[in-house]
Design a protein around this motif. Sequence first.
Motif, mmCIF file in Angstrom:
data_model
loop_
_atom_site.group_PDB
_atom_site.id
_atom_site.type_symbol
_atom_site.label_atom_id
_atom_site.label_comp_id
_atom_site.label_asym_id
_atom_site.label_seq_id
_atom_site.Cartn_x
_atom_site.Cartn_y
_atom_site.Cartn_z
ATOM 1 N N GLY A 133 -0.815 -10.753 2.551
ATOM 2 C CA GLY A 133 -1.313 -10.550 1.187
ATOM 3 C C GLY A 133 -2.796 -10.219 1.163
ATOM 4 O O GLY A 133 -3.633 -11.127 1.267
ATOM 5 N N SER A 141 -8.285 -0.679 -1.411
ATOM 6 C CA SER A 141 -9.185 -0.072 -0.418
ATOM 7 C C SER A 141 -10.455 -0.898 -0.241
ATOM 8 O O SER A 141 -10.930 -1.087 0.878
ATOM 9 C CB SER A 141 -9.566 1.349 -0.857
ATOM 10 O OG SER A 141 -8.421 2.134 -0.997
ATOM 11 N N LYS A 209 10.182 1.615 -6.612
ATOM 12 C CA LYS A 209 9.280 2.518 -5.903
ATOM 13 C C LYS A 209 9.860 3.932 -5.746
ATOM 14 O O LYS A 209 11.067 4.112 -5.803
ATOM 15 C CB LYS A 209 9.002 1.956 -4.504
ATOM 16 C CG LYS A 209 8.489 0.524 -4.499
ATOM 17 C CD LYS A 209 8.167 0.037 -3.104
ATOM 18 C CE LYS A 209 9.355 -0.183 -2.202
ATOM 19 N NZ LYS A 209 10.233 -1.284 -2.611
ATOM 20 N N TRP A 212 10.945 4.014 0.169
ATOM 21 C CA TRP A 212 11.045 2.690 0.793
ATOM 22 C C TRP A 212 11.917 1.757 -0.050
ATOM 23 O O TRP A 212 11.582 0.602 -0.285
ATOM 24 C CB TRP A 212 9.647 2.081 1.005
ATOM 25 C CG TRP A 212 8.971 2.482 2.283
ATOM 26 C CD1 TRP A 212 9.295 3.533 3.083
ATOM 27 C CD2 TRP A 212 7.839 1.845 2.916
ATOM 28 N NE1 TRP A 212 8.441 3.586 4.166
ATOM 29 C CE2 TRP A 212 7.535 2.562 4.082
ATOM 30 C CE3 TRP A 212 7.057 0.729 2.603
ATOM 31 C CZ2 TRP A 212 6.494 2.215 4.939
ATOM 32 C CZ3 TRP A 212 6.016 0.373 3.446
ATOM 33 C CH2 TRP A 212 5.737 1.120 4.607
ATOM 34 N N THR A 217 9.347 -5.297 -2.118
ATOM 35 C CA THR A 217 7.923 -5.228 -2.472
ATOM 36 C C THR A 217 7.696 -5.960 -3.792
ATOM 37 O O THR A 217 8.418 -5.718 -4.769
ATOM 38 C CB THR A 217 7.491 -3.749 -2.664
ATOM 39 O OG1 THR A 217 8.009 -2.966 -1.598
ATOM 40 C CG2 THR A 217 5.974 -3.612 -2.704
ATOM 41 N N ILE A 369 -0.873 6.248 2.449
ATOM 42 C CA ILE A 369 -1.519 5.326 1.490
ATOM 43 C C ILE A 369 -1.618 3.910 2.067
ATOM 44 O O ILE A 369 -2.680 3.285 2.033
ATOM 45 C CB ILE A 369 -0.717 5.311 0.155
ATOM 46 C CG1 ILE A 369 -0.747 6.696 -0.493
ATOM 47 C CG2 ILE A 369 -1.271 4.249 -0.802
ATOM 48 C CD1 ILE A 369 0.224 6.871 -1.666
ATOM 49 N N THR A 373 -5.857 4.098 3.160
ATOM 50 C CA THR A 373 -5.494 5.461 2.737
ATOM 51 C C THR A 373 -6.116 6.503 3.673
ATOM 52 O O THR A 373 -7.014 6.214 4.459
ATOM 53 C CB THR A 373 -5.995 5.736 1.307
ATOM 54 O OG1 THR A 373 -7.430 5.699 1.328
ATOM 55 C CG2 THR A 373 -5.463 4.731 0.305
ATOM 56 N N ILE A 376 -9.788 6.529 3.231
ATOM 57 C CA ILE A 376 -10.486 5.408 3.892
ATOM 58 C C ILE A 376 -10.533 5.663 5.406
ATOM 59 O O ILE A 376 -11.548 5.387 6.062
ATOM 60 C CB ILE A 376 -9.803 4.055 3.544
ATOM 61 C CG1 ILE A 376 -9.968 3.758 2.045
ATOM 62 C CG2 ILE A 376 -10.345 2.911 4.399
ATOM 63 C CD1 ILE A 376 -11.401 3.646 1.522
HETATM 64 C C1 LIG Z 1 5.170 0.196 -0.610
HETATM 65 C C2 LIG Z 1 3.861 -0.462 -0.352
HETATM 66 C C3 LIG Z 1 3.793 -1.555 0.507
HETATM 67 C C4 LIG Z 1 2.568 -2.204 0.710
HETATM 68 N N1 LIG Z 1 2.539 -3.358 1.481
HETATM 69 C C5 LIG Z 1 1.406 -4.114 1.477
HETATM 70 C C6 LIG Z 1 1.393 -5.415 2.087
HETATM 71 O O1 LIG Z 1 2.384 -5.868 2.657
HETATM 72 N N2 LIG Z 1 0.256 -6.145 2.024
HETATM 73 C C7 LIG Z 1 -0.875 -5.690 1.398
HETATM 74 O O2 LIG Z 1 -1.862 -6.409 1.360
HETATM 75 N N3 LIG Z 1 -0.895 -4.450 0.830
HETATM 76 C C8 LIG Z 1 0.207 -3.660 0.834
HETATM 77 N N4 LIG Z 1 0.197 -2.422 0.246
HETATM 78 C C9 LIG Z 1 -1.020 -1.962 -0.409
HETATM 79 C C10 LIG Z 1 -1.703 -0.780 0.270
HETATM 80 O O3 LIG Z 1 -2.318 -1.196 1.457
HETATM 81 C C11 LIG Z 1 -2.700 -0.216 -0.759
HETATM 82 O O4 LIG Z 1 -1.920 0.446 -1.762
HETATM 83 C C12 LIG Z 1 -3.712 0.714 -0.180
HETATM 84 O O5 LIG Z 1 -4.577 0.025 0.670
HETATM 85 C C13 LIG Z 1 -4.548 1.414 -1.285
HETATM 86 O O6 LIG Z 1 -5.030 0.510 -2.221
HETATM 87 P P1 LIG Z 1 -4.804 0.817 -3.780
HETATM 88 O O7 LIG Z 1 -3.375 1.129 -3.963
HETATM 89 O O8 LIG Z 1 -5.346 -0.310 -4.547
HETATM 90 O O9 LIG Z 1 -5.624 2.120 -4.075
HETATM 91 P P2 LIG Z 1 -7.182 2.197 -4.441
HETATM 92 O O10 LIG Z 1 -7.956 1.392 -3.480
HETATM 93 O O11 LIG Z 1 -7.342 1.909 -5.875
HETATM 94 O O12 LIG Z 1 -7.477 3.745 -4.185
HETATM 95 C C14 LIG Z 1 -7.084 4.760 -5.114
HETATM 96 C C15 LIG Z 1 -7.516 6.101 -4.560
HETATM 97 O O13 LIG Z 1 -8.934 6.121 -4.414
HETATM 98 C C16 LIG Z 1 -9.283 6.449 -3.087
HETATM 99 N N5 LIG Z 1 -10.482 5.721 -2.677
HETATM 100 C C17 LIG Z 1 -10.726 4.395 -2.809
HETATM 101 N N6 LIG Z 1 -11.908 4.112 -2.262
HETATM 102 C C18 LIG Z 1 -12.420 5.255 -1.750
HETATM 103 C C19 LIG Z 1 -13.598 5.591 -1.040
HETATM 104 N N7 LIG Z 1 -14.501 4.681 -0.692
HETATM 105 N N8 LIG Z 1 -13.777 6.877 -0.670
HETATM 106 C C20 LIG Z 1 -12.866 7.819 -0.990
HETATM 107 N N9 LIG Z 1 -11.731 7.557 -1.655
HETATM 108 C C21 LIG Z 1 -11.497 6.275 -2.019
HETATM 109 C C22 LIG Z 1 -8.083 6.018 -2.247
HETATM 110 O O14 LIG Z 1 -8.056 6.701 -1.019
HETATM 111 C C23 LIG Z 1 -6.946 6.398 -3.166
HETATM 112 O O15 LIG Z 1 -6.688 7.758 -3.040
HETATM 113 C C24 LIG Z 1 1.395 -1.726 0.070
HETATM 114 C C25 LIG Z 1 1.474 -0.597 -0.756
HETATM 115 C C26 LIG Z 1 2.668 0.013 -1.002
HETATM 116 C C27 LIG Z 1 2.723 1.163 -1.971
#
Ligand SMILES: Cc1cc2nc3c(=O)[nH]c(=O)nc-3n(C[C@H](O)[C@H](O)[C@H](O)COP(=O)(O)OP(=O)(O)OC[C@H]3O[C@@H](n4cnc5c(N)ncnc54)[C@H](O)[C@@H]3O)c2cc1C
Length: 386
Positions: A133, A141, A209, A212, A217, A369, A373, A376
């Motif tokens: 988590g 990110s 979703k 997957w 999730t 993602i 991402t 990142i």
């Molecule tokens: C099916 C699924 C399973 C997952 N499983 C897990 C899990 O088990 N545990 C867990 O902790 N997480 C999990 N995640 C979360 C996943 O790791 C995050 O979705 C991912 O890290 C992106 O975070 P966010 O979705 O909040 O996007 P955000 O961080 O809000 O980013 C949105 C957009 O902005 C861009 N962005 C953000 N910051 C920057 C920057 N500094 N420079 C340039 N662009 C930027 C990103 O690249 C993206 O395109 C899961 C996600 C999904 C969809």
Amino acid sequence: METKNSSVTYQQYFSKEHELLRKAVRDFVKKEITPFVEEWEEANDFPKELYKKVADLGFNSIGYPEEYGGTPGDIFDQIVVTEELCRCGSTGLVASLGSHGISLPPIAAHGTPEQKKKYLEPVITGDRISALGITEPSGGSDVANLKTTAIREGDYYLVNGSKTFITSALHADQITCAVRTGGEGAHGISFLIIDTDTPGFSVSKELKKMGWWASNTGEIFFDNCRVPVENLIGEENKGFYYIMENFQAERLSLALMANITSELALEESLKYARERDAFGKPLTGFQVTRHKLADMATMLEASREFTYRVAAKMNAGVEQIKEVSMAKNFACTVSNQVTFDATQIFGGYGFMRGYLVERLYRDNRILSIGGGTQEIMKEIISKLIL
Ligand SMILES: Cc1cc2nc3c(=O)[nH]c(=O)nc-3n(C[C@H](O)[C@H](O)[C@H](O)COP(=O)(O)OP(=O)(O)OC[C@H]3O[C@@H](n4cnc5c(N)ncnc54)[C@H](O)[C@@H]3O)c2cc1C
């Protein structure tokens, strides 16, 4: 893909023992997973007993200490298991089964013997399910800015906040959870192991979703959860460091998933292009199709070779932070193109449910993602080359 020269190409990475393991996993997948994948995808879930079946064969214990139920093995043993599980055609299912692989390593690396006995061993033996988590509704990110708090009160931390997109959330018995124990920023973060039967813990319904589907999730909530201080992993406020360390293996496995996605899409496309006729000849009779297939095969070959090379260096203990980010991005760029081309080769059938390329196309989208991402990854790479 069983290309003619695959054993020659990859023998530098995979020994006879690796190949024996590969056969054992492949046989297991053929019998216990592939026949049920369609059903589990449609049900948005799979039976919890599958964790136990996988554990009983030792497929998720590789590399963990033997005294806690682990099996000796290297990165390439883990790669073999990931690749062969993914050959069932549902990387979502593999992601859920693999939530152990992203949530246990911090306990193995920094946990106390008591934590390992209580929280590592029963997961390795398949008796408990574990999730990671980190991501919160306000952002994934920017990990350093996470908001879930854990305030020390005597022998407990009082945890409040929420996490989202958590793989295996609805099945999990324990969460390796990133919380804020200190001030703002990266230096105020710690990892706690939180039992999901802790009063104040709750979980959402399964999140619907794009892909997957068989993966589980959910969003999880902490409302004044009292977590014993002995559940702190390693040192207080060192969590950010542990999270970054943990990301390396996750990114490697996402690169592998992307490569297998490309491999399956290519296999399907080769078969279909030979069988499907248009204008009185098979699709392979058109140069444009042959060239598309040639490009798909070339990109996959380059990506797989690079991923294995990075893995070999990780196996040898060489730091690969930049390279593993490159491997993930490269493999995902390739799988984006290859799954697009595969559905194109299938024409209208590529858009139809029940065709593997349709699922591969949808499931592929998350790979750029999750685990950090594409943007990142590029931030990490550029910081390290500038
Ligand atoms: C099916 C699924 C399973 C997952 N499983 C897990 C899990 O088990 N545990 C867990 O902790 N997480 C999990 N995640 C979360 C996943 O790791 C995050 O979705 C991912 O890290 C992106 O975070 P966010 O979705 O909040 O996007 P955000 O961080 O809000 O980013 C949105 C957009 O902005 C861009 N962005 C953000 N910051 C920057 C920057 N500094 N420079 C340039 N662009 C930027 C990103 O690249 C993206 O395109 C899961 C996600 C999904 C969809």
